[in-house]
Scaffold this motif. Structure first.
Motif, mmCIF file in Angstrom:
data_model
loop_
_atom_site.group_PDB
_atom_site.id
_atom_site.type_symbol
_atom_site.label_atom_id
_atom_site.label_comp_id
_atom_site.label_asym_id
_atom_site.label_seq_id
_atom_site.Cartn_x
_atom_site.Cartn_y
_atom_site.Cartn_z
ATOM 1 N N CYS A 376 0.547 -1.428 0.056
ATOM 2 C CA CYS A 376 0.174 -0.058 -0.025
ATOM 3 C C CYS A 376 0.757 1.336 0.058
ATOM 4 O O CYS A 376 0.629 2.186 0.050
ATOM 5 C CB CYS A 376 -1.079 -0.332 1.194
ATOM 6 N N CYS A 377 2.583 1.028 -0.350
ATOM 7 C CA CYS A 377 3.325 1.985 -0.470
ATOM 8 C C CYS A 377 2.565 3.012 -1.170
ATOM 9 O O CYS A 377 3.417 4.734 -1.084
ATOM 10 C CB CYS A 377 4.666 2.075 -0.269
ATOM 11 N N VAL A 378 2.630 2.650 -2.580
ATOM 12 C CA VAL A 378 1.567 3.664 -2.997
ATOM 13 C C VAL A 378 0.582 4.271 -2.756
ATOM 14 O O VAL A 378 0.359 6.027 -3.664
ATOM 15 C CB VAL A 378 1.439 3.418 -4.673
ATOM 16 N N SER A 379 0.220 4.873 -1.559
ATOM 17 C CA SER A 379 -0.776 5.656 -1.125
ATOM 18 C C SER A 379 -0.411 5.920 0.701
ATOM 19 O O SER A 379 -1.030 5.442 1.272
ATOM 20 C CB SER A 379 -2.004 4.890 -1.156
ATOM 21 N N PRO A 380 0.354 6.396 0.689
ATOM 22 C CA PRO A 380 0.328 7.618 2.146
ATOM 23 C C PRO A 380 0.170 7.891 2.820
ATOM 24 O O PRO A 380 -0.232 7.372 3.778
ATOM 25 C CB PRO A 380 1.541 8.632 1.090
ATOM 26 N N ARG A 381 -1.605 8.013 2.420
ATOM 27 C CA ARG A 381 -2.669 8.624 2.918
ATOM 28 C C ARG A 381 -3.635 7.415 3.630
ATOM 29 O O ARG A 381 -3.994 7.220 4.790
ATOM 30 C CB ARG A 381 -3.259 9.849 2.087
ATOM 31 N N THR A 382 -3.199 6.401 3.309
ATOM 32 C CA THR A 382 -3.898 5.282 3.525
ATOM 33 C C THR A 382 -3.149 4.399 4.799
ATOM 34 O O THR A 382 -3.423 4.044 5.227
ATOM 35 C CB THR A 382 -3.560 4.120 2.362
ATOM 36 N N ILE A 383 -1.423 4.300 4.442
ATOM 37 C CA ILE A 383 -0.276 4.481 5.598
ATOM 38 C C ILE A 383 -0.898 5.212 6.304
ATOM 39 O O ILE A 383 -0.894 5.109 7.573
ATOM 40 C CB ILE A 383 0.645 4.325 5.255
ATOM 41 N N GLU A 384 -1.074 6.348 6.319
ATOM 42 C CA GLU A 384 -1.446 7.353 7.530
ATOM 43 C C GLU A 384 -2.463 7.489 8.484
ATOM 44 O O GLU A 384 -2.315 7.687 9.812
ATOM 45 C CB GLU A 384 -1.235 8.714 6.885
ATOM 46 N N VAL A 385 -3.697 6.856 7.970
ATOM 47 C CA VAL A 385 -5.069 6.833 8.281
ATOM 48 C C VAL A 385 -4.753 5.123 9.163
ATOM 49 O O VAL A 385 -4.987 5.033 10.097
ATOM 50 C CB VAL A 385 -5.671 6.603 7.349
ATOM 51 N N LEU A 386 -3.782 3.984 8.671
ATOM 52 C CA LEU A 386 -3.446 3.296 9.739
ATOM 53 C C LEU A 386 -2.779 3.183 10.746
ATOM 54 O O LEU A 386 -3.722 2.604 11.660
ATOM 55 C CB LEU A 386 -2.814 1.915 8.454
ATOM 56 N N LYS A 409 11.556 7.812 -2.549
ATOM 57 C CA LYS A 409 11.632 9.117 -3.010
ATOM 58 C C LYS A 409 10.573 9.953 -3.545
ATOM 59 O O LYS A 409 10.534 11.382 -3.545
ATOM 60 C CB LYS A 409 12.539 8.869 -4.733
ATOM 61 N N GLU A 410 9.585 9.345 -4.312
ATOM 62 C CA GLU A 410 8.163 10.614 -4.585
ATOM 63 C C GLU A 410 7.025 10.941 -3.209
ATOM 64 O O GLU A 410 7.257 12.290 -3.117
ATOM 65 C CB GLU A 410 7.425 9.741 -5.693
ATOM 66 N N HIS A 411 7.523 10.390 -1.657
ATOM 67 C CA HIS A 411 7.193 10.956 -0.399
ATOM 68 C C HIS A 411 8.175 10.282 0.438
ATOM 69 O O HIS A 411 7.722 10.460 1.694
ATOM 70 C CB HIS A 411 5.380 9.540 -0.915
#
Length: 470
Positions: A376-386, A409-411
């Motif tokens: 799920c690292c392509v969606s940092p906000r998903t990781i943040e919420v979790l 690199k991107e985030h």
């Protein structure tokens, strides 16, 4: 056999195949012409069996259709040349013709006795089908005035099916006003309402219902009602229309799906999300059961999470969807969304995960977080919420390895904030939020909006995105 592995036909073999094809076509025409009246009868009989008895009509003799080989006539019909059609079909000349479209793919056809023959895979049609499907209203009107059989179906469906499928409301109304059967069943088991699958066919559906189309008629084989079809295709206009006419909300199709299940389970591209959200909103407002499960015990919420449609998920949760129900595979809705984040990051999966957590969803087992981070690292906000659903995190080198160099690199700012937790505890601010949410235990979405607190604090308690963790 040639060097490339292709089979070489001798002139004699080719001639034999040509004779076989000609004989097959002649047999096909004989069967079609001999059975056209039976086809029409069966279409009407199937319709009566599906929707009940209809008023008796006066029986009139219809001349059997002839086969049209004239390319000039065919060209006039295919191009909608009204003047030419009027010349070719003057008063007293039959307009009941069968046309064999040119071209098509070659295929082998069994002739019995172990013999096979090459033939074109084609579907017979009529001038009525062609003009109705292409919206040539003037040509269609003239053919009907010249006695064209309105329910003729040499290719397995009527001209009314053709007009509905191609979204031609004027042609639909014209056919119906000339006695077309609004409940005719095609060779595929579909009534005209079942082929209204595009937004352009909405007015077609209105005309059909005004002329007595069965609002709950089910297709043969799949048992779909028109409401199922509208839900599967994400058609809010059709859905609203069918509900107005009393469409059944809980009727199941052959796969055990209600219209709501069908809407939630249909694969959806990013541009389709809003349409399906509106369809589900209409169904839920009308009283659809939000927790009806399919044959695999998947609820609408399971399906909406798998498709990552945040709007649908919000409506389902607002109408009381069970957030932690397990399907036969042992997955809760949260597992369904996390499995597809990598493929649908542009669907805003973080919104779905946040809504589930605010409604009391189970969390991911802490030991599985590195694996979740990897996929799920392509969606940092998903990781943040979790991660904001835990009071403490055991960040290890496995976490660093789980994030691809490209995503890091991107985030970079976000993932550096995550990896820094390997040596520092969570902030006091976050711990206070976690304690408060843990106390409410699944009632966060109800209680927080009612608190007399500033909006930014409410948003913080509801896991608003900040693009870093602390």
């Amino acid at each position: 056999m040639s060097g490339g592995g292709s089979f070489v036909f001798t002139p004699m073999a080719l001639r034999s195949l040509q004779l076989d094809e000609d004989m097959l076509e002649r047999d096909k025409y004989k069967k079609q012409l001999a059975s056209h009246q039976l086809n029409g009868y069966m279409l009407k009989k199937d319709a009566r069996d599906r929707v009940g008895p209809a008023p008796m009509r006066t029986c009139t003799y219809v001349r059997p259709p002839a086969v049209c080989h004239d390319l000039v006539i065919q060209n006039a019909i295919y191009t909608g040349d009204a003047d030419a059609v009027q010349r070719f079909f003057p008063r007293g000349v039959t307009s009941n013709l069968i046309i064999k479209p040119q071209g098509g793919d070659m295929r082998w056809v069994a002739r019995g006795e172990g013999l096979w023959s090459l033939t074109y895979e084609q579907q017979l049609t009529t001038p009525l089908h062609i003009t109705a499907g292409r919206g040539f209203v003037d040509c269609l009107r003239h053919l009907l005035q010249r006695g064209a059989s309105v329910d003729l179906a040499p290719g397995g469906s009527t001209a009314l099916h053709e007009a509905c499928q191609n979204g031609q409301p004027q042609c639909v109304k014209l056919l119906l006003s000339h006695g077309a059967n609004s409940n005719a069943v095609s060779e595929d088991g579909l009534m005209p309402l079942h082929v209204c699958t595009s937004p352009e066919s909405l007015v077609c559906a209105k005309h059909l219902l005004q002329f007595g189309a069965a609002i709950n008629g089910q297709s043969l084989g799949e048992d779909n009602t028109p409401l199922h079809v509208a839900a599967q295709n994400g058609l809010p206009g059709h859905t609203e229309l069918y509900l107005h006419y009393g469409a059944a909300l809980e009727k199941r199709n052959d796969d055990g799906l209600t219209p709501l299940n069908a809407a939630c389970s249909q694969p959806q591209e990013k541009g389709d999300l809003e349409r399906y959200t509106k369809v589900c909103e209409l169904l839920l407002t009308a009283g659809a059961d939000v927790n009806t499960e399919d044959q695999d015990k998947q609820s609408p919420l399971h399906m909406a999470c798998k498709n990552i449609n945040p709007g649908v998920v919000d409506h389902l949760l607002a109408h009381g969807a069970c957030v932690n129900t397990m399907c036969y595979s042992g997955n809760a809705p949260m597992q369904n969304v996390l499995k597809v984040v990598a493929y649908k990051a542009d669907h805003k999966p973080e919104r779905v995960v946040r809504s589930l957590l605010n409604h009391g969803s189970i969390r991911v087992w802490p030991g599985a977080l590195p694996e979740v981070l990897k996929y799920c690292c392509v969606s940092p906000r998903t990781i943040e919420v979790l991660l904001n659903a835990y009071d403490r995190l055991k960040v290890t080198d496995d976490w660093v390895e789980a994030v691809s160099p490209e995503m890091f690199k991107e985030h970079k700012g976000f993932y550096e904030s995550v990896f820094s937790l390997q040596h520092t505890p969570r902030s006091l601010q976050h711990l206070a939020r976690w304690k408060f949410r843990n106390y409410l235990d699944g009632r966060v979405h109800k209680v927080v909006p009612q608190l007399d607190l500033p909006t930014f604090i409410k948003n913080f308690l509801l896991l608003e995105f900040r693009d870093y963790v602390h």
